[in-house]
Design a protein around this motif. Structure first.
Motif, PDB file in Angstrom:
ATOM      1  N   LEU A  64      45.852  -7.272   3.386  1.00  0.00           N
ATOM      2  CA  LEU A  64      44.990  -6.800   2.304  1.00  0.00           C
ATOM      3  C   LEU A  64      45.780  -6.516   1.027  1.00  0.00           C
ATOM      4  O   LEU A  64      45.247  -6.654  -0.082  1.00  0.00           O
ATOM      5  N   GLN A  65      47.031  -6.119   1.164  1.00  0.00           N
ATOM      6  CA  GLN A  65      47.833  -5.686   0.014  1.00  0.00           C
ATOM      7  C   GLN A  65      47.936  -6.770  -1.063  1.00  0.00           C
ATOM      8  O   GLN A  65      47.796  -6.482  -2.255  1.00  0.00           O
ATOM      9  N   LYS A  66      48.160  -8.023  -0.683  1.00  0.00           N
ATOM     10  CA  LYS A  66      48.411  -9.071  -1.662  1.00  0.00           C
ATOM     11  C   LYS A  66      47.187  -9.370  -2.527  1.00  0.00           C
ATOM     12  O   LYS A  66      47.275  -9.332  -3.771  1.00  0.00           O
ATOM     13  N   PRO A  67      46.012  -9.688  -1.935  1.00  0.00           N
ATOM     14  CA  PRO A  67      44.851  -9.940  -2.805  1.00  0.00           C
ATOM     15  C   PRO A  67      44.414  -8.692  -3.563  1.00  0.00           C
ATOM     16  O   PRO A  67      43.933  -8.797  -4.698  1.00  0.00           O
ATOM     17  N   ARG A  75      46.520  -8.371  -6.749  1.00  0.00           N
ATOM     18  CA  ARG A  75      46.125  -9.330  -7.778  1.00  0.00           C
ATOM     19  C   ARG A  75      44.806  -8.949  -8.444  1.00  0.00           C
ATOM     20  O   ARG A  75      44.642  -9.081  -9.658  1.00  0.00           O
ATOM     21  N   LEU A  76      43.862  -8.474  -7.661  1.00  0.00           N
ATOM     22  CA  LEU A  76      42.583  -8.072  -8.218  1.00  0.00           C
ATOM     23  C   LEU A  76      42.724  -6.853  -9.127  1.00  0.00           C
ATOM     24  O   LEU A  76      42.149  -6.804 -10.220  1.00  0.00           O
ATOM     25  N   LEU A  77      43.490  -5.875  -8.686  1.00  0.00           N
ATOM     26  CA  LEU A  77      43.661  -4.663  -9.484  1.00  0.00           C
ATOM     27  C   LEU A  77      44.437  -4.945 -10.765  1.00  0.00           C
ATOM     28  O   LEU A  77      44.211  -4.293 -11.791  1.00  0.00           O
ATOM     29  N   ASP A  78      45.350  -5.893 -10.726  1.00  0.00           N
ATOM     30  CA  ASP A  78      46.066  -6.279 -11.944  1.00  0.00           C
ATOM     31  C   ASP A  78      45.098  -6.797 -13.000  1.00  0.00           C
ATOM     32  O   ASP A  78      45.347  -6.643 -14.207  1.00  0.00           O
ATOM     33  N   ARG A  79      43.987  -7.391 -12.569  1.00  0.00           N
ATOM     34  CA  ARG A  79      43.001  -7.907 -13.514  1.00  0.00           C
ATOM     35  C   ARG A  79      41.940  -6.878 -13.872  1.00  0.00           C
ATOM     36  O   ARG A  79      41.505  -6.792 -15.013  1.00  0.00           O
ATOM     37  N   ALA A 104      38.920  -7.945  -1.986  1.00  0.00           N
ATOM     38  CA  ALA A 104      40.135  -8.296  -1.246  1.00  0.00           C
ATOM     39  C   ALA A 104      39.817  -8.477   0.232  1.00  0.00           C
ATOM     40  O   ALA A 104      40.360  -9.373   0.893  1.00  0.00           O
ATOM     41  N   GLN A 105      38.931  -7.657   0.761  1.00  0.00           N
ATOM     42  CA  GLN A 105      38.516  -7.807   2.152  1.00  0.00           C
ATOM     43  C   GLN A 105      37.839  -9.160   2.369  1.00  0.00           C
ATOM     44  O   GLN A 105      38.076  -9.829   3.386  1.00  0.00           O
ATOM     45  N   ALA A 106      37.024  -9.576   1.407  1.00  0.00           N
ATOM     46  CA  ALA A 106      36.391 -10.896   1.503  1.00  0.00           C
ATOM     47  C   ALA A 106      37.439 -11.996   1.509  1.00  0.00           C
ATOM     48  O   ALA A 106      37.328 -12.970   2.264  1.00  0.00           O
ATOM     49  N   ALA A 107      38.470 -11.865   0.673  1.00  0.00           N
ATOM     50  CA  ALA A 107      39.523 -12.878   0.608  1.00  0.00           C
ATOM     51  C   ALA A 107      40.321 -12.936   1.909  1.00  0.00           C
ATOM     52  O   ALA A 107      40.672 -14.018   2.384  1.00  0.00           O
ATOM     53  N   VAL A 108      40.627 -11.777   2.486  1.00  0.00           N
ATOM     54  CA  VAL A 108      41.348 -11.753   3.764  1.00  0.00           C
ATOM     55  C   VAL A 108      40.494 -12.402   4.853  1.00  0.00           C
ATOM     56  O   VAL A 108      41.000 -13.158   5.697  1.00  0.00           O
ATOM     57  N   HIS A 109      39.206 -12.105   4.839  1.00  0.00           N
ATOM     58  CA  HIS A 109      38.311 -12.730   5.818  1.00  0.00           C
ATOM     59  C   HIS A 109      38.337 -14.242   5.673  1.00  0.00           C
ATOM     60  O   HIS A 109      38.423 -14.980   6.672  1.00  0.00           O
ATOM     61  N   ALA A 110      38.259 -14.735   4.439  1.00  0.00           N
ATOM     62  CA  ALA A 110      38.277 -16.183   4.218  1.00  0.00           C
ATOM     63  C   ALA A 110      39.585 -16.798   4.692  1.00  0.00           C
ATOM     64  O   ALA A 110      39.603 -17.882   5.289  1.00  0.00           O
ATOM     65  N   THR A 121      46.605 -16.843  -9.566  1.00  0.00           N
ATOM     66  CA  THR A 121      46.733 -15.729 -10.493  1.00  0.00           C
ATOM     67  C   THR A 121      45.525 -14.801 -10.453  1.00  0.00           C
ATOM     68  O   THR A 121      45.540 -13.746 -11.059  1.00  0.00           O
ATOM     69  N   GLN A 122      44.470 -15.202  -9.736  1.00  0.00           N
ATOM     70  CA  GLN A 122      43.289 -14.351  -9.656  1.00  0.00           C
ATOM     71  C   GLN A 122      43.150 -13.798  -8.233  1.00  0.00           C
ATOM     72  O   GLN A 122      43.450 -12.655  -7.980  1.00  0.00           O
ATOM     73  N   TRP A 123      42.718 -14.626  -7.332  1.00  0.00           N
ATOM     74  CA  TRP A 123      42.709 -14.265  -5.928  1.00  0.00           C
ATOM     75  C   TRP A 123      43.714 -15.155  -5.211  1.00  0.00           C
ATOM     76  O   TRP A 123      44.166 -16.147  -5.764  1.00  0.00           O
ATOM     77  N   PRO A 124      44.081 -14.847  -3.979  1.00  0.00           N
ATOM     78  CA  PRO A 124      45.041 -15.686  -3.277  1.00  0.00           C
ATOM     79  C   PRO A 124      44.484 -17.081  -3.043  1.00  0.00           C
ATOM     80  O   PRO A 124      43.279 -17.284  -2.990  1.00  0.00           O
ATOM     81  N   ALA A 125      45.376 -18.041  -2.926  1.00  0.00           N
ATOM     82  CA  ALA A 125      44.955 -19.416  -2.653  1.00  0.00           C
ATOM     83  C   ALA A 125      44.512 -19.510  -1.203  1.00  0.00           C
ATOM     84  O   ALA A 125      45.317 -19.623  -0.293  1.00  0.00           O
ATOM     85  N   VAL A 126      43.217 -19.409  -0.974  1.00  0.00           N
ATOM     86  CA  VAL A 126      42.661 -19.446   0.376  1.00  0.00           C
ATOM     87  C   VAL A 126      42.365 -20.890   0.737  1.00  0.00           C
ATOM     88  O   VAL A 126      41.675 -21.592   0.003  1.00  0.00           O
TER      89      VAL A 126
END
Length: 378
Positions: free
Chosen positions: A218-221, A224-228, A304-310, A10-15
């Motif tokens: 990038l769209q998915k994380p 979620r971030l912008l929703d918060r 979001a870029q950090a999350a995609v990288h992870a 619900t916050q960032w994607p499950a990496v």
């Protein structure tokens, strides 16, 4: 390094990684105001405080250089040199999953020199070892600035998750330079242009596919971030234009555009003209965003870029915040800090004082005094 859970869905994607990149030791010579500085950094949150103008930002800049090969601040490479110095050097010991690498980046005689584990390497090889995303006072330009800002952001992300991207980009740039040279010299022979236009067409298709994949990831994380962070803006959409008409093959389009391009003196279509933009249901034009909203959107893009990288590289990049307290209000500070602590990334934060969101957190703290002296506080 402590093992920490990834962000909940619900916050960032499950990496599916708890691994993180971190700089254990940073050494720099003749960068900005520093004759020399040495920091032994922690794997978690590191806070660098000090008065304005003392050099806090330059310490973030040193780490950023190892990842991007340029500064996030205005001015060219010459502005990085300490007054009176002829060269600068940045060294770092970089750790991930128990392995370590020694990185060295120097600037002398107008050129960058890169070293990795004691051997001379191409700059791109060094940059591929270190991944840093940085939120700083100029980050709003990612939203409000020219297309080049967003294209650079996109291509840095693709470079770190698609190993073949750099080779395709180099081949494309070489063909582009050759075509531009023919245009400037007024060459009209079809046979002179065709090999370079075909090469541009082949590589542009591959670059385009990689960029589309990246923006889709990038769209998915980001959503979620912008929703918060700013839910009042509504649904977000990333839009991408590849740099030439969607109904045309690039090689054929370039052949048909030679006369026009000769008049302009350069190639006006291709992957080097690709753009992406961000749109919201409640603010369809970027002019509808306030400066504060631009900052939050830029922050969401970087995180979001950090999350995609992870997700794709298998480890979290280093995340830096220059002057966190002045860029984000207390609520947004806490929200971001809580999530970063959950993912286990190394975080570098600067400020004139300890940000409120970190006042009760376990951090490694440094103080920078005027004149470039760095002191470990705890």
């Amino acid at each position: 390094m402590p093992q920490t859970p990834a962000f909940v869905a619900t916050q960032w994607p499950a990496v599916q990684t708890t691994d993180a990149l971190w700089v254990r030791q940073l050494v720099l010579h003749h960068l900005r105001c520093f004759a020399e500085a040495r920091l032994d950094l922690a794997p978690g949150i590191n806070v660098i405080t000090g008065p304005n103008g003392a050099g806090k930002t330059s310490l973030l800049e040193a780490v950023y250089l190892l990842s991007h090969g340029h500064s996030f601040r205005a001015g060219g490479p010459q502005a990085l040199l300490r007054r009176g110095a002829e060269a600068l050097d940045v060294f770092a010991e970089l750790l991930r999953a128990g392995s370590s690498h020694r990185l060295g980046l120097g600037r002398r005689s107008g050129h960058w020199e890169a070293r990795l584990d004691g051997r001379d390497v191409a700059l791109a090889e060094l940059l591929g070892q270190c991944a840093v995303v940085c939120f700083e006072p100029g980050s709003h330009a990612l939203i409000s600035g020219p297309p080049e800002e967003r294209r650079r952001f996109m291509d840095w992300g693709v470079f770190h998750v698609e190993p073949s991207f750099l080779g395709h980009w180099r081949r494309y740039r070489r063909a582009l330079e050759q075509r531009n040279a023919l245009l400037r010299h007024g060459v009209i022979a079809d046979g002179e242009y065709r090999p370079w236009e075909e090469s541009m067409g082949e590589t542009a298709a591959l670059l385009d596919q990689a960029r589309v994949r990246y923006l889709e990831a990038l769209q998915k994380p980001l959503t979620r971030l912008l929703d918060r962070l700013i839910p009042e803006l509504g649904c977000v959409e990333l839009r991408y234009r590849r740099g030439w008409p969607a109904d045309s093959e690039l090689a054929a389009y370039l052949a048909a555009s030679r006369l026009t391009d000769q008049q302009r003196g350069h190639t006006s279509a291709g992957s080097h003209r690709a753009v992406w933009s961000i749109h919201f249901a409640a603010a369809p034009q970027r002019e509808h965003l306030s400066r504060g909203q631009e900052k939050l959107v830029a922050l969401a893009c970087l995180l979001a870029q950090a999350a995609v990288h992870a997700e794709h590289a298998g480890f979290w990049p280093i995340i830096a915040f220059d002057d966190l307290a002045s860029e984000l209000d207390r609520d947004h500070q806490r929200m971001v800090v809580d999530q970063l602590l959950a993912c286990g990334a190394q975080v570098l934060v600067t400020g004139t004082e300890i940000p409120d969101a970190l006042s009760t957190r376990t951090t490694r703290r440094f103080h920078v005094e005027q004149g470039g002296r760095v002191q470990l506080i705890q």
